[in-house]
Design a protein around this motif. Sequence first.
Motif, PDB file in Angstrom:
ATOM      1  N   MET A 246       0.830  -1.213   0.000  1.00 32.46           N
ATOM      2  CA  MET A 246       0.000   0.000   0.000  1.00 32.46           C
ATOM      3  C   MET A 246       0.860   1.257   0.000  1.00 32.46           C
ATOM      4  O   MET A 246       0.528   2.250  -0.653  1.00 32.46           O
ATOM      5  CB  MET A 246      -0.922  -0.012   1.214  1.00 32.46           C
ATOM      6  N   LEU A 247       1.982   1.218   0.725  1.00 29.31           N
ATOM      7  CA  LEU A 247       2.892   2.370   0.739  1.00 29.31           C
ATOM      8  C   LEU A 247       3.465   2.620  -0.651  1.00 29.31           C
ATOM      9  O   LEU A 247       3.468   3.768  -1.133  1.00 29.31           O
ATOM     10  CB  LEU A 247       4.030   2.121   1.734  1.00 29.31           C
ATOM     11  N   PHE A 248       3.928   1.562  -1.321  1.00 26.99           N
ATOM     12  CA  PHE A 248       4.498   1.731  -2.655  1.00 26.99           C
ATOM     13  C   PHE A 248       3.451   2.228  -3.650  1.00 26.99           C
ATOM     14  O   PHE A 248       3.737   3.090  -4.480  1.00 26.99           O
ATOM     15  CB  PHE A 248       5.096   0.402  -3.141  1.00 26.99           C
ATOM     16  N   LEU A 249       2.241   1.686  -3.554  1.00 25.75           N
ATOM     17  CA  LEU A 249       1.181   2.122  -4.461  1.00 25.75           C
ATOM     18  C   LEU A 249       0.784   3.573  -4.190  1.00 25.75           C
ATOM     19  O   LEU A 249       0.509   4.340  -5.114  1.00 25.75           O
ATOM     20  CB  LEU A 249      -0.043   1.199  -4.315  1.00 25.75           C
ATOM     21  N   PHE A 250       0.760   3.961  -2.921  1.00 27.50           N
ATOM     22  CA  PHE A 250       0.434   5.337  -2.545  1.00 27.50           C
ATOM     23  C   PHE A 250       1.476   6.315  -3.094  1.00 27.50           C
ATOM     24  O   PHE A 250       1.143   7.424  -3.541  1.00 27.50           O
ATOM     25  CB  PHE A 250       0.353   5.460  -1.021  1.00 27.50           C
ATOM     26  N   LEU A 251       2.739   5.896  -3.074  1.00 28.12           N
ATOM     27  CA  LEU A 251       3.824   6.747  -3.580  1.00 28.12           C
ATOM     28  C   LEU A 251       3.946   6.681  -5.099  1.00 28.12           C
ATOM     29  O   LEU A 251       4.748   7.404  -5.692  1.00 28.12           O
ATOM     30  CB  LEU A 251       5.157   6.320  -2.943  1.00 28.12           C
ATOM     31  N   GLY A 252       3.146   5.806  -5.732  1.00 26.64           N
ATOM     32  CA  GLY A 252       3.191   5.673  -7.180  1.00 26.64           C
ATOM     33  C   GLY A 252       4.400   4.913  -7.690  1.00 26.64           C
ATOM     34  O   GLY A 252       4.808   5.072  -8.847  1.00 26.64           O
ATOM     35  N   VAL A 253       4.975   4.078  -6.842  1.00 31.18           N
ATOM     36  CA  VAL A 253       6.153   3.294  -7.231  1.00 31.18           C
ATOM     37  C   VAL A 253       5.688   1.982  -7.847  1.00 31.18           C
ATOM     38  O   VAL A 253       4.855   1.271  -7.273  1.00 31.18           O
ATOM     39  CB  VAL A 253       7.053   3.005  -6.007  1.00 31.18           C
ATOM     40  N   ARG A 254       6.214   1.655  -9.015  1.00 32.96           N
ATOM     41  CA  ARG A 254       5.838   0.411  -9.695  1.00 32.96           C
ATOM     42  C   ARG A 254       6.453  -0.776  -8.970  1.00 32.96           C
ATOM     43  O   ARG A 254       7.644  -0.797  -8.674  1.00 32.96           O
ATOM     44  CB  ARG A 254       6.325   0.457 -11.147  1.00 32.96           C
ATOM     45  N   LEU A 255       5.618  -1.778  -8.694  1.00 32.56           N
ATOM     46  CA  LEU A 255       6.089  -2.962  -7.984  1.00 32.56           C
ATOM     47  C   LEU A 255       6.991  -3.797  -8.884  1.00 32.56           C
ATOM     48  O   LEU A 255       6.652  -4.066 -10.034  1.00 32.56           O
ATOM     49  CB  LEU A 255       4.907  -3.805  -7.501  1.00 32.56           C
TER      50      LEU A 255
END
Length: 261
Positions: free
Chosen positions: A117-126
């Motif tokens: 959720m943190l990565f998605l919130f920051l817009g970082v591609r998994l």
Amino acid sequence: MKRKGLKYTCLGAVLLFLYVPILTLIVYSFNASRTMGKWGGFSLKWYAELFKDSVIMDALWVTLSIAGLAALCATILGTAAAIGIDAMKKKRQGLVENITYIPMLSPDIVTGISMMMLFLFLGVRLGYGTMLLAHITFNLPYVIFSVLPKLRQLNPAHYEAALDLGAKPAYALRKIVLPQILPGIFTGFIFAFTLSIDDFVISYFTSQDVSNLSMTIYSMARRGLSPKINALSTIMFVSVMVLLIIVNVRSSRQTRKGASQ
């Protein structure tokens, strides 16, 4: 005498329960037959097939590279954090240690989902990078609590004496503190490396394009495991055992050396 016999019986039963499945896996990794229900004779066929499987080799590369980089970064950051925690006052030290314990006690699924959720919130591609960051994060507490006991065994007078003699703090840290806490640093690195290799849940939630070994084996298990996985598991088990033997021998030598001094 009866109590002693019961103690060894219980110990033997526990060891059998732990190691018989692993020994079975190792034996059947040399089975020429594809099924475990029939012994087809001794063969190294599955080891040869393993190294020809590009999917497993790619997953192995991802696993080892992530584990190595995560363990290295976590060891550097965790050692610095442990030195900082050790230098704090008692009340603040206790508070920070309790906060550091929380990620170790939290279920992996909570850590995995929260990091996703943190990565998605920051817009970082998994992908590879997010998996690496996640592994560094969950490894940090284990390194910190591997190094802290060694720091607490130090005599602070040695560091202070080096400063009094004109050494700069960085030089005194490098020459006085780090050599004495090196066993704890090495233990933290090994701990982080093995935990990273073993992880599935956090890796699953923090990557999309890449798969480590645990994710690859999980996807293969739904179609039926190949004997190649037995061969891979045998290699990994033997490698970890050799690593543990090296660590234990090194630790024993240092203990004897310290006792003789």
